[in-house]
Write a protein that holds these residues in place. Sequence first.
Motif, PDB file in Angstrom:
ATOM      1  N   GLU A 139       2.038   1.751 -10.445  1.00 44.12           N
ATOM      2  CA  GLU A 139       2.501   3.027  -9.904  1.00 44.12           C
ATOM      3  C   GLU A 139       1.357   3.931  -9.455  1.00 44.12           C
ATOM      4  N   THR A 140       0.330   3.329  -8.860  1.00 41.85           N
ATOM      5  CA  THR A 140      -0.862   4.054  -8.427  1.00 41.85           C
ATOM      6  C   THR A 140      -1.332   3.507  -7.087  1.00 41.85           C
ATOM      7  N   THR A 141      -1.856   4.380  -6.252  1.00 39.56           N
ATOM      8  CA  THR A 141      -2.536   3.960  -5.037  1.00 39.56           C
ATOM      9  C   THR A 141      -4.029   4.101  -5.265  1.00 39.56           C
ATOM     10  N   VAL A 142      -4.759   3.011  -5.044  1.00 35.07           N
ATOM     11  CA  VAL A 142      -6.209   3.007  -5.158  1.00 35.07           C
ATOM     12  C   VAL A 142      -6.763   3.045  -3.741  1.00 35.07           C
ATOM     13  N   VAL A 143      -7.617   4.025  -3.460  1.00 35.55           N
ATOM     14  CA  VAL A 143      -8.254   4.161  -2.154  1.00 35.55           C
ATOM     15  C   VAL A 143      -9.753   3.976  -2.370  1.00 35.55           C
ATOM     16  N   ALA A 144     -10.352   3.020  -1.646  1.00 32.64           N
ATOM     17  CA  ALA A 144     -11.782   2.753  -1.803  1.00 32.64           C
ATOM     18  C   ALA A 144     -12.440   2.640  -0.435  1.00 32.64           C
TER      19      ALA A 144
ATOM     20  N   LEU B 247      -4.915   0.143  -1.708  1.00 30.94           N
ATOM     21  CA  LEU B 247      -4.166  -0.785  -2.553  1.00 30.94           C
ATOM     22  C   LEU B 247      -3.024  -0.025  -3.220  1.00 30.94           C
ATOM     23  N   HIS B 248      -1.793  -0.436  -2.944  1.00 29.39           N
ATOM     24  CA  HIS B 248      -0.629   0.207  -3.553  1.00 29.39           C
ATOM     25  C   HIS B 248      -0.084  -0.647  -4.690  1.00 29.39           C
ATOM     26  N   ALA B 249      -0.003  -0.088  -5.860  1.00 29.89           N
ATOM     27  CA  ALA B 249       0.678  -0.667  -7.026  1.00 29.89           C
ATOM     28  C   ALA B 249       0.073  -1.988  -7.492  1.00 29.89           C
ATOM     29  N   ARG B 250       0.660  -2.524  -8.515  1.00 29.90           N
ATOM     30  CA  ARG B 250       0.266  -3.807  -9.101  1.00 29.90           C
ATOM     31  C   ARG B 250       1.499  -4.696  -9.106  1.00 29.90           C
ATOM     32  N   PRO B 251       1.396  -5.907  -8.575  1.00 29.71           N
ATOM     33  CA  PRO B 251       2.571  -6.776  -8.560  1.00 29.71           C
ATOM     34  C   PRO B 251       3.184  -6.926  -9.950  1.00 29.71           C
TER      35      PRO B 251
ATOM     36  N   ALA C  21       8.932  -1.094 -10.386  1.00 28.55           N
ATOM     37  CA  ALA C  21      10.216  -1.419  -9.767  1.00 28.55           C
ATOM     38  C   ALA C  21      10.093  -1.428  -8.251  1.00 28.55           C
ATOM     39  N   GLY C  22       8.924  -1.160  -7.732  1.00 27.29           N
ATOM     40  CA  GLY C  22       8.716  -1.079  -6.288  1.00 27.29           C
ATOM     41  C   GLY C  22       8.290   0.324  -5.913  1.00 27.29           C
ATOM     42  N   GLY C  23       8.118   0.544  -4.634  1.00 27.04           N
ATOM     43  CA  GLY C  23       7.680   1.866  -4.228  1.00 27.04           C
ATOM     44  C   GLY C  23       7.662   2.063  -2.734  1.00 27.04           C
TER      45      GLY C  23
ATOM     46  N   CYS D  33       5.854  -7.240  -5.902  1.00 28.08           N
ATOM     47  CA  CYS D  33       4.783  -7.230  -4.911  1.00 28.08           C
ATOM     48  C   CYS D  33       3.995  -5.925  -4.902  1.00 28.08           C
ATOM     49  N   SER D  34       3.030  -5.884  -4.010  1.00 25.46           N
ATOM     50  CA  SER D  34       2.262  -4.677  -3.791  1.00 25.46           C
ATOM     51  C   SER D  34       1.995  -4.597  -2.287  1.00 25.46           C
ATOM     52  N   ASP D  35       1.346  -3.561  -1.852  1.00 28.07           N
ATOM     53  CA  ASP D  35       1.081  -3.379  -0.422  1.00 28.07           C
ATOM     54  C   ASP D  35      -0.284  -2.741  -0.244  1.00 28.07           C
TER      55      ASP D  35
END
Length: 195
Positions: free
Chosen positions: A100-105, A119-123, A127-129, A186-188
Motif C-alpha cells: 500500500e505504498t508508492t516508492v519513487v526513486a 513502484l506501486h504496491a507489493r504483489p 487488495a489492489g489499488g 500484482c503491482s504497477d
Amino acid sequence: CTMPRSLLLALLVTLVGVGGATDQCVRVSWTGNKYMPLLRPLTAFPVGHGLVGNTVCGQSFQQGDAVPAAGRLLIRGECQSVSSGQLFFNYGATGLRRSETTVVAFVQDAAGELSLVVLHARPEATAGGLATMTLQGSAALTVSGADVLFFDDPPNDPCTLGTDDCVAYNSSTARGTFSWVWSGCCSDGMVFGPL
C-alpha cells in the motif's frame, strides 16, 4: 550538486529533480512548496533489491554494485534487453516494493543517465489499488527526449485516466498524466527518462 535542468512531478507530493551529467541530485517539495534538502539519486543496487544475490539472465549483482547502463531481465518468460531504469525497476520483483505504498526513486546508471522509477504496491500484499500521477516538466525535459521507457501494465487503448492503466504524455510539452489500476496479485509502475 549542479543544477542545469529540472523536472516537476506531482504525486501527492511534488518532486523536483535537478542535476548535471556527472553530479545529479534531487530536491523534494511537499504540498505548500516546503523544500527538503537535496537528495542524491540511487547509483547502486541497495539491500533488498530483487537482483541482489540472484542470477537473472546470466547477470548477477551484489549490494553496492553500480547500476549498469543496460542489462537483461526475465520478462513474461523471456530474457530481454532493458535500460538501466528498467533493470532497476526489475519487473515482477518485490524487493523494494512496499504494501500500500508508492516508492519513487531517481536512479543514475554508470553512464550518468538519470531515470525516474515509480513502484506501486507489493504483489499479494494488498487488495489492489489505483494511482494517478501528473508530470509537468520544464523546457529542458523536452530537449532531453524524456519519455515513458516502460509502463506496467501496458496502457489500455483507448483508456480513461483514473480508471484504466493509461498514459497521456506529450513529450513536446513535457506534460502528462499517468494512471494505474492493479489487483491484489500484482503491482504497477513505470520508468521515465532520460532526465
